[in-house]
Write an enzyme that holds these catalytic residues in place. Structure first.
Site, mmCIF file in Angstrom:
data_model
loop_
_atom_site.group_PDB
_atom_site.id
_atom_site.type_symbol
_atom_site.label_atom_id
_atom_site.label_comp_id
_atom_site.label_asym_id
_atom_site.label_seq_id
_atom_site.Cartn_x
_atom_site.Cartn_y
_atom_site.Cartn_z
ATOM 1 N N GLU A 37 34.757 -15.464 9.765
ATOM 2 C CA GLU A 37 36.066 -15.375 9.118
ATOM 3 C C GLU A 37 37.151 -15.153 10.157
ATOM 4 O O GLU A 37 36.954 -14.360 11.077
ATOM 5 C CB GLU A 37 36.064 -14.244 8.101
ATOM 6 C CG GLU A 37 35.133 -14.559 6.950
ATOM 7 C CD GLU A 37 35.376 -13.688 5.738
ATOM 8 O OE1 GLU A 37 36.437 -13.039 5.651
ATOM 9 O OE2 GLU A 37 34.515 -13.676 4.878
ATOM 10 N N HIS A 56 39.632 -14.558 -0.271
ATOM 11 C CA HIS A 56 39.019 -13.303 0.168
ATOM 12 C C HIS A 56 39.854 -12.077 -0.187
ATOM 13 O O HIS A 56 40.035 -11.162 0.600
ATOM 14 C CB HIS A 56 38.744 -13.343 1.679
ATOM 15 C CG HIS A 56 37.777 -12.280 2.121
ATOM 16 N ND1 HIS A 56 36.432 -12.367 1.874
ATOM 17 C CD2 HIS A 56 37.963 -11.121 2.762
ATOM 18 C CE1 HIS A 56 35.840 -11.302 2.373
ATOM 19 N NE2 HIS A 56 36.744 -10.527 2.915
#
Length: 94
Positions: A37, A56
């Protein structure tokens, strides 16, 4: 089946997921967490037709209320050694 992953960390084997999608073992997936990420721009996950990628975030955080919770928890810990609240109850699963 449709997989939804909103956890933390590398819980889903992304290569196995792509294989399962390609083989029809699973109809689709919604993901908001990835092995790396932020998800690299070159990742094939961005273009997969059976994946929905999420940003997210599970909820918006209100800075005013969040700061009060943090301040209360720091005070609890400093003054009495009490653990912060709320606490994850692993027995209940959340």
């Amino acid at each position: 089946a449709y997989l939804v992953n909103t956890s933390r960390g590398p819980i889903v084997d992304q290569a196995a997921l792509v294989d399962a999608l390609a083989g029809g073992a699973i109809a689709g997936a919604g993901l908001d967490v990835f092995d790396e990420e932020p998800l690299p721009a070159a990742s094939p996950l961005w273009r997969h037709p059976h994946l929905t990628l999420l940003p997210h975030i599970s909820a918006d955080t209100d800075p005013a209320s969040a700061s009060l919770i943090v301040a209360r928890n720091v005070r609890r810990w400093r003054e009495s050694g009490q653990i912060p609240q709320p606490v994850v109850d692993r027995q209940r699963g959340y």
